[in-house]
Design a protein around this motif. Structure first.
Motif, PDB file in Angstrom:
ATOM      1  N   PRO A  17       0.803  -1.228   0.000  1.00 30.71           N
ATOM      2  CA  PRO A  17       0.000   0.000   0.000  1.00 30.71           C
ATOM      3  C   PRO A  17       0.833   1.274   0.000  1.00 30.71           C
ATOM      4  CG  PRO A  17      -0.156  -1.132   2.108  1.00 30.71           C
ATOM      5  CD  PRO A  17       0.510  -2.069   1.173  1.00 30.71           C
ATOM      6  N   ALA A  18       2.041   1.234   0.553  1.00 27.02           N
ATOM      7  CA  ALA A  18       2.864   2.441   0.649  1.00 27.02           C
ATOM      8  C   ALA A  18       3.766   2.652  -0.559  1.00 27.02           C
ATOM      9  CB  ALA A  18       3.715   2.393   1.914  1.00 27.02           C
ATOM     10  N   ALA A  19       3.724   1.740  -1.524  1.00 22.77           N
ATOM     11  CA  ALA A  19       4.556   1.896  -2.714  1.00 22.77           C
ATOM     12  C   ALA A  19       4.033   3.052  -3.566  1.00 22.77           C
ATOM     13  CB  ALA A  19       4.565   0.609  -3.528  1.00 22.77           C
ATOM     14  N   VAL A  20       4.945   3.770  -4.223  1.00 23.25           N
ATOM     15  CA  VAL A  20       4.561   4.898  -5.058  1.00 23.25           C
ATOM     16  C   VAL A  20       3.819   4.393  -6.296  1.00 23.25           C
ATOM     17  CG1 VAL A  20       5.407   6.784  -6.503  1.00 23.25           C
ATOM     18  CG2 VAL A  20       6.424   6.365  -4.260  1.00 23.25           C
ATOM     19  N   ALA A  21       2.692   5.050  -6.605  1.00 22.09           N
ATOM     20  CA  ALA A  21       1.910   4.710  -7.789  1.00 22.09           C
ATOM     21  C   ALA A  21       2.035   5.767  -8.874  1.00 22.09           C
ATOM     22  CB  ALA A  21       0.434   4.527  -7.415  1.00 22.09           C
ATOM     23  N   LEU A  22       2.066   7.053  -8.482  1.00 23.76           N
ATOM     24  CA  LEU A  22       2.090   8.163  -9.428  1.00 23.76           C
ATOM     25  C   LEU A  22       3.051   9.239  -8.957  1.00 23.76           C
ATOM     26  CD1 LEU A  22      -1.731   8.722 -10.090  1.00 23.76           C
ATOM     27  CD2 LEU A  22      -0.080   7.795 -11.714  1.00 23.76           C
ATOM     28  N   GLY A 163       8.896  -2.815 -10.236  1.00 22.33           N
ATOM     29  CA  GLY A 163       9.719  -1.718  -9.743  1.00 22.33           C
ATOM     30  C   GLY A 163      10.091  -0.679 -10.783  1.00 22.33           C
ATOM     31  N   ASP A 164       9.599  -0.817 -12.003  1.00 24.64           N
ATOM     32  CA  ASP A 164       9.893   0.170 -13.041  1.00 24.64           C
ATOM     33  C   ASP A 164       9.115   1.459 -12.807  1.00 24.64           C
ATOM     34  OD1 ASP A 164      11.807  -0.853 -14.879  1.00 24.64           O
ATOM     35  OD2 ASP A 164      10.322  -2.260 -15.657  1.00 24.64           O
ATOM     36  N   LEU A 165       9.597   2.534 -13.453  1.00 24.85           N
ATOM     37  CA  LEU A 165       8.872   3.802 -13.487  1.00 24.85           C
ATOM     38  C   LEU A 165       8.620   4.134 -14.949  1.00 24.85           C
ATOM     39  CD1 LEU A 165       7.680   6.297 -12.130  1.00 24.85           C
ATOM     40  CD2 LEU A 165       9.969   7.338 -12.161  1.00 24.85           C
ATOM     41  N   ASN A 166       7.343   4.203 -15.327  1.00 24.53           N
ATOM     42  CA  ASN A 166       6.902   4.423 -16.701  1.00 24.53           C
ATOM     43  C   ASN A 166       6.731   5.908 -16.962  1.00 24.53           C
ATOM     44  OD1 ASN A 166       6.307   2.795 -18.954  1.00 24.53           O
ATOM     45  ND2 ASN A 166       4.708   1.689 -17.849  1.00 24.53           N
ATOM     46  N   LEU A 167       7.320   6.420 -18.019  1.00 24.96           N
ATOM     47  CA  LEU A 167       7.128   7.816 -18.411  1.00 24.96           C
ATOM     48  C   LEU A 167       5.847   7.901 -19.230  1.00 24.96           C
ATOM     49  CD1 LEU A 167       8.039  10.723 -18.551  1.00 24.96           C
ATOM     50  CD2 LEU A 167       9.626  10.114 -20.384  1.00 24.96           C
ATOM     51  N   GLY A 168       4.792   8.460 -18.639  1.00 19.41           N
ATOM     52  CA  GLY A 168       3.449   8.390 -19.211  1.00 19.41           C
ATOM     53  C   GLY A 168       3.037   9.612 -19.989  1.00 19.41           C
ATOM     54  N   ASN A 180       0.166  -0.200 -21.993  1.00 24.34           N
ATOM     55  CA  ASN A 180       1.545  -0.022 -21.540  1.00 24.34           C
ATOM     56  C   ASN A 180       1.680   0.775 -20.251  1.00 24.34           C
ATOM     57  OD1 ASN A 180       2.074  -0.805 -24.468  1.00 24.34           O
ATOM     58  ND2 ASN A 180       4.158  -0.580 -23.702  1.00 24.34           N
ATOM     59  N   LEU A 181       0.631   1.496 -19.862  1.00 26.28           N
ATOM     60  CA  LEU A 181       0.724   2.337 -18.665  1.00 26.28           C
ATOM     61  C   LEU A 181      -0.322   1.978 -17.615  1.00 26.28           C
ATOM     62  CD1 LEU A 181       1.178   5.746 -20.524  1.00 26.28           C
ATOM     63  CD2 LEU A 181       2.950   4.579 -19.198  1.00 26.28           C
ATOM     64  N   VAL A 182      -1.600   2.045 -17.992  1.00 22.85           N
ATOM     65  CA  VAL A 182      -2.669   1.900 -17.005  1.00 22.85           C
ATOM     66  C   VAL A 182      -2.749   0.481 -16.461  1.00 22.85           C
ATOM     67  CG1 VAL A 182      -5.154   2.092 -16.614  1.00 22.85           C
ATOM     68  CG2 VAL A 182      -3.963   3.805 -18.006  1.00 22.85           C
ATOM     69  N   VAL A 183      -2.840  -0.516 -17.337  1.00 21.18           N
ATOM     70  CA  VAL A 183      -2.981  -1.891 -16.862  1.00 21.18           C
ATOM     71  C   VAL A 183      -1.747  -2.363 -16.096  1.00 21.18           C
ATOM     72  CG1 VAL A 183      -3.399  -4.291 -17.523  1.00 21.18           C
ATOM     73  CG2 VAL A 183      -4.706  -2.459 -18.603  1.00 21.18           C
ATOM     74  N   GLN A 188       0.092  -4.828 -11.608  1.00 20.35           N
ATOM     75  CA  GLN A 188       1.330  -5.215 -10.924  1.00 20.35           C
ATOM     76  C   GLN A 188       2.033  -4.063 -10.231  1.00 20.35           C
ATOM     77  OE1 GLN A 188       3.676  -6.920 -14.189  1.00 20.35           O
ATOM     78  NE2 GLN A 188       4.775  -4.986 -14.434  1.00 20.35           N
ATOM     79  N   GLY A 189       1.462  -2.861 -10.283  1.00 18.88           N
ATOM     80  CA  GLY A 189       2.008  -1.749  -9.508  1.00 18.88           C
ATOM     81  C   GLY A 189       3.112  -0.965 -10.178  1.00 18.88           C
ATOM     82  N   THR A 190       3.294  -1.080 -11.494  1.00 17.92           N
ATOM     83  CA  THR A 190       4.324  -0.312 -12.183  1.00 17.92           C
ATOM     84  C   THR A 190       3.936   1.168 -12.182  1.00 17.92           C
ATOM     85  OG1 THR A 190       4.789  -2.204 -13.619  1.00 17.92           O
ATOM     86  CG2 THR A 190       5.626  -0.049 -14.321  1.00 17.92           C
ATOM     87  N   ALA A 191       4.713   1.984 -11.475  1.00 16.54           N
ATOM     88  CA  ALA A 191       4.372   3.394 -11.259  1.00 16.54           C
ATOM     89  C   ALA A 191       4.496   4.210 -12.535  1.00 16.54           C
ATOM     90  CB  ALA A 191       5.262   3.982 -10.170  1.00 16.54           C
TER      91      ALA A 191
END
Length: 454
Positions: A17-22, A163-168, A180-183, A188-191
């Protein structure tokens, strides 16, 4: 796999729950998975009773509010229809009415359009609007399972990690952004890092500051980065750079790789099928060779005339069609290496002096020329038995015409040329075929250059 997008998201929140999403690239503000879920609950509490189990259109720019509304709709079992926020309010309303939406969320308010109706059949939870090859908006209704399958194919095939960070930067409501971004975020929590203007120096600055690892992009952005005066080290955090939505000129792919020491991985798909192929090595774009090999879970079958069908559990299920398969409007061949090579659209034929010609053949020949990064060919608007072309290039039309002579028969070479430095693009990053057709028909601005050639 979870049965629904909402169940997948709940499992993602529960896991960390504390992992960064956005992350907002402009302000630097961060939201955790729990923060985002709580905000979606708040939207649900405020508006959910009015739209439960209904089809609801919404227009929000990429970002925190987009996901709050989307998750809020999932929480009330609604069918969500993301719209282009750049469209005028009248166009948004027309799109909402075209799918018989009972409500439209825009301007941070909910507008009720019709009394409650029967919910979409078969658990449809998302509407994609696609123009395809016609330019006319068309609504496609997807179930949770199809969206989750597409996300799984993409994450596995492209090695998108938790653990990746997606440039949206691409639109989140279109098929590319959803897959590639929302799903990946929900399942799986890819921010996602959002909020940067699509300008080379701004992109370079936020990549250097926030260090995203994935960049799903469109050719226009990659070309601008390759040609801009920015430090090569500014993109050093990117592990994977992806190009989709339109063809990427090989010289731009090579220039990008030479400048940033990062290969561009081509990606091919459609709204109806989700992702189809991916260039895992990153070599195909630079060589102008193909669009990669099928993603995991995707199979291709071929018929006469280089027509092919895509089958997977991500393909939209349509009435009167075999579930899980879609016949593509593109023509292609499969190399012995398993790589797909596109040969142009089907059905784009004209008669020139009684001879049948596939316009894609001429476009392919033009795009193969150095210095050309786009071509649109059609019947000449004023001369029977002749062609006209809009070309994206820095070269003059006469030079392009001369370069075609060893490659095409004289009757296949366009007589009218309009040369632009860049093609006009839709909000999806694809060439605007309506605008190109208008240019060829003669309704060009005075700034456009048109020349007739003998």
């Amino acid at each position: 796999m979870n049965a629904t997008l909402l169940e997948a998201w709940r499992a993602t929140v529960h896991a960390q729950p504390a992992a960064v999403a956005l992350i907002d690239a402009t302000s630097g503000r961060r939201w955790t998975r729990a923060d985002l879920d709580a905000a979606a609950d708040a939207w649900h509490a405020a508006h959910g009773d009015a739209v439960a189990s209904q089809t609801v259109a919404f227009a929000e720019p990429n970002g925190f509010d987009w996901l709050c509304v989307f998750l809020g709709l999932l929480k009330v079992s609604a069918c969500a229809a993301p719209l282009d926020p750049a469209e005028p309010a009248a166009a948004q309303l027309a799109a909402a009415r075209s799918i018989r939406a009972t409500a439209l969320w825009h301007g941070h308010r909910l507008e009720i359009l019709a009394p409650p109706a029967r919910p979409p059949r078969d658990g449809r939870r998302l509407v994609k609007f696609t123009s395809g090859s016609t330019g006319a908006p068309r609504a496609l209704y997807f179930a949770d399972a199809e969206m989750l399958a597409d996300g799984a194919h993409i994450c596995t095939g492209m090695d998108i990690r938790t653990g990746d960070l997606n440039l949206g930067l691409i639109p989140w409501g279109h098929s590319y952004g959803l897959g590639n971004l929302v799903v990946p975020l929900l399942s799986q929590g890819t921010a996602i890092l959002f909020g940067a203007p699509p300008l080379p120096h701004a992109i370079a600055a936020i990549v250097a500051q926030h260090r995203p690892t994935l960049f799903p992009a469109v050719p226009a952005l990659l070309r601008a980065l390759a040609e801009a005066d920015i430090a090569a080290a500014s993109l050093a955090s990117l592990r994977t750079v992806i190009s989709a939505g339109a063809p990427l000129a090989p010289e731009i792919a090579r220039a990008f790789t030479q400048k940033f020491a990062r290969k561009i991985h081509g990606f091919y798909g459609s709204s109806e099928t989700g992702g189809i192929t991916y260039d895992r090595t990153g070599d195909s774009a630079a060589l102008g060779r193909g669009v990669g090999t099928p993603l995991p879970g995707v199979t291709l079958s071929f018929a006469r005339g280089n027509r092919f069908t895509v089958a997977s559990d991500a393909v939209i299920r349509l009435r009167r069609r075999r579930p899980g398969s879609h016949r593509m409007p593109d023509r292609a061949r499969l190399e012995s290496t398993g790589e797909l090579v596109l040969l142009g659209r089907t059905g784009r034929f004209v008669k020139i002096a009684g001879r049948r010609l596939n316009l894609a053949e001429v476009e392919h020949a033009i795009c193969a020329l150095p210095g050309v990064h786009g071509a649109h060919v059609a019947a000449h608007p004023g001369r029977p038995d002749a062609l006209a072309a809009v070309v994206a290039s820095v070269l003059p039309g006469a030079e392009i015409r001369d370069a075609l002579r060893p490659r095409l028969a004289a009757w296949k070479i366009p007589r009218k040329w309009i040369v632009l430095p860049e093609f006009p693009l839709t909000s999806r990053g694809k060439p605007d075929t309506r605008r190109l057709a208008a240019l060829l028909a003669g309704s060009s601005d005075s700034a456009e250059m048109s020349d007739e050639m003998p």
